[in-house]
Design a protein around this motif. Structure first.
Motif, PDB file in Angstrom:
ATOM      1  N   ASP A 100       2.626   2.226   2.726  1.00 46.78           N
ATOM      2  CA  ASP A 100       1.476   1.762   1.950  1.00 46.78           C
ATOM      3  C   ASP A 100       0.175   1.880   2.743  1.00 46.78           C
ATOM      4  OD1 ASP A 100       1.203  -0.509   3.595  1.00 46.78           O
ATOM      5  OD2 ASP A 100       1.717  -1.942   2.021  1.00 46.78           O
ATOM      6  N   GLU A 101      -0.913   1.498   2.108  1.00 47.85           N
ATOM      7  CA  GLU A 101      -2.244   1.623   2.696  1.00 47.85           C
ATOM      8  C   GLU A 101      -2.454   0.699   3.903  1.00 47.85           C
ATOM      9  OE1 GLU A 101      -2.732  -1.372  -0.751  1.00 47.85           O
ATOM     10  OE2 GLU A 101      -1.463   0.352  -0.269  1.00 47.85           O
ATOM     11  N   HIS A 102      -1.544  -0.245   4.120  1.00 47.50           N
ATOM     12  CA  HIS A 102      -1.636  -1.152   5.265  1.00 47.50           C
ATOM     13  C   HIS A 102      -0.733  -0.710   6.412  1.00 47.50           C
ATOM     14  CE1 HIS A 102      -3.816  -3.756   2.549  1.00 47.50           C
ATOM     15  NE2 HIS A 102      -2.797  -3.733   1.714  1.00 47.50           N
ATOM     16  N   GLY A 103      -0.040   0.417   6.238  1.00 49.11           N
ATOM     17  CA  GLY A 103       0.857   0.914   7.267  1.00 49.11           C
ATOM     18  C   GLY A 103       2.233   0.262   7.255  1.00 49.11           C
ATOM     19  N   ARG A 104       2.558  -0.439   6.178  1.00 46.13           N
ATOM     20  CA  ARG A 104       3.879  -1.061   6.066  1.00 46.13           C
ATOM     21  C   ARG A 104       4.872  -0.036   5.519  1.00 46.13           C
ATOM     22  NH1 ARG A 104       2.685  -6.290   2.581  1.00 46.13           N
ATOM     23  NH2 ARG A 104       1.799  -4.631   1.327  1.00 46.13           N
ATOM     24  N   LEU A 105       6.080  -0.054   6.068  1.00 47.00           N
ATOM     25  CA  LEU A 105       7.116   0.887   5.663  1.00 47.00           C
ATOM     26  C   LEU A 105       8.115   0.186   4.751  1.00 47.00           C
ATOM     27  CD1 LEU A 105       8.274   3.765   5.976  1.00 47.00           C
ATOM     28  CD2 LEU A 105       9.619   2.885   7.892  1.00 47.00           C
TER      29      LEU A 105
END
Length: 179
Positions: free
Chosen positions: A119-124
């Protein structure tokens, strides 16, 4: 579902559902949210009391299910206690293997990898045969190794699109469930 829970459902089939009192954070921790905590603010801004009692956690996790609308709940005897989700219904713990990492949910269930999403927050996020889950922060090195090795090829996704795309509800409320 535990046999004792099934028996309670048969004995008391019309117990009202409960909303707002149980939550799951992005690290797979369960939180109780009484009236005072709910009045203090929304989850996860105000989390509530973390459930640390091992046997209670195990009972919740054995009876953690979802309805047809994608609302997740804990079947507490005859009462369905809907769960507020900080991120996703599952939080994945990873174990490195010679092949791709092994996935295990915060409830202890093994899962099979289907796809990866960033996602846009770098969460996988990992989609599996059980559904969508967030990779636990402590396991990101293992996940990064799988990405670098070409075993997982994350696709871009906006966090707000995940519930609709993967069929789950973050904040169940009366009327969102189809029980």
């Amino acid at each position: 579902m535990d046999d004792i829970v099934k028996a309670a459902l048969k004995k008391w089939p019309n117990v009202p559902h409960c909303y707002g009192w149980l939550a799951l954070d992005a690290r797979g921790e369960w939180y109780m949210r009484d009236d005072r905590i709910q009045a203090a603010g929304p989850f996860p801004v105000v989390k509530g009391s973390r459930i640390a009692h091992e046997k209670l956690r195990e009972f919740i996790e054995r009876n953690y299910l979802h309805d047809d609308a994608g609302c997740w709940f804990f079947q507490n005897g005859p009462q369905r206690v809907y769960v507020e989700l900080e991120a996703t219904p599952w939080v994945w713990r990873l174990t490195a293997t010679a092949a791709a990492p092994q996935l295990r949910s915060h409830t202890g269930l093994e899962a099979s990898f289907e796809s990866a999403w960033l996602d846009e927050h770098g969460r996988l996020f990992i989609a599996t045969d059980l559904g969508l889950g967030l990779v636990h922060t402590l396991d990101m090195e293992c996940a990064a190794n799988a990405v670098e090795a070409g075993l997982w090829l994350p696709q871009d996704v906006m966090a707000a699109a995940l519930p609709r795309q993967f069929g789950f509800v973050r904040r169940p409320a009366p009327g969102t469930d189809r029980a």
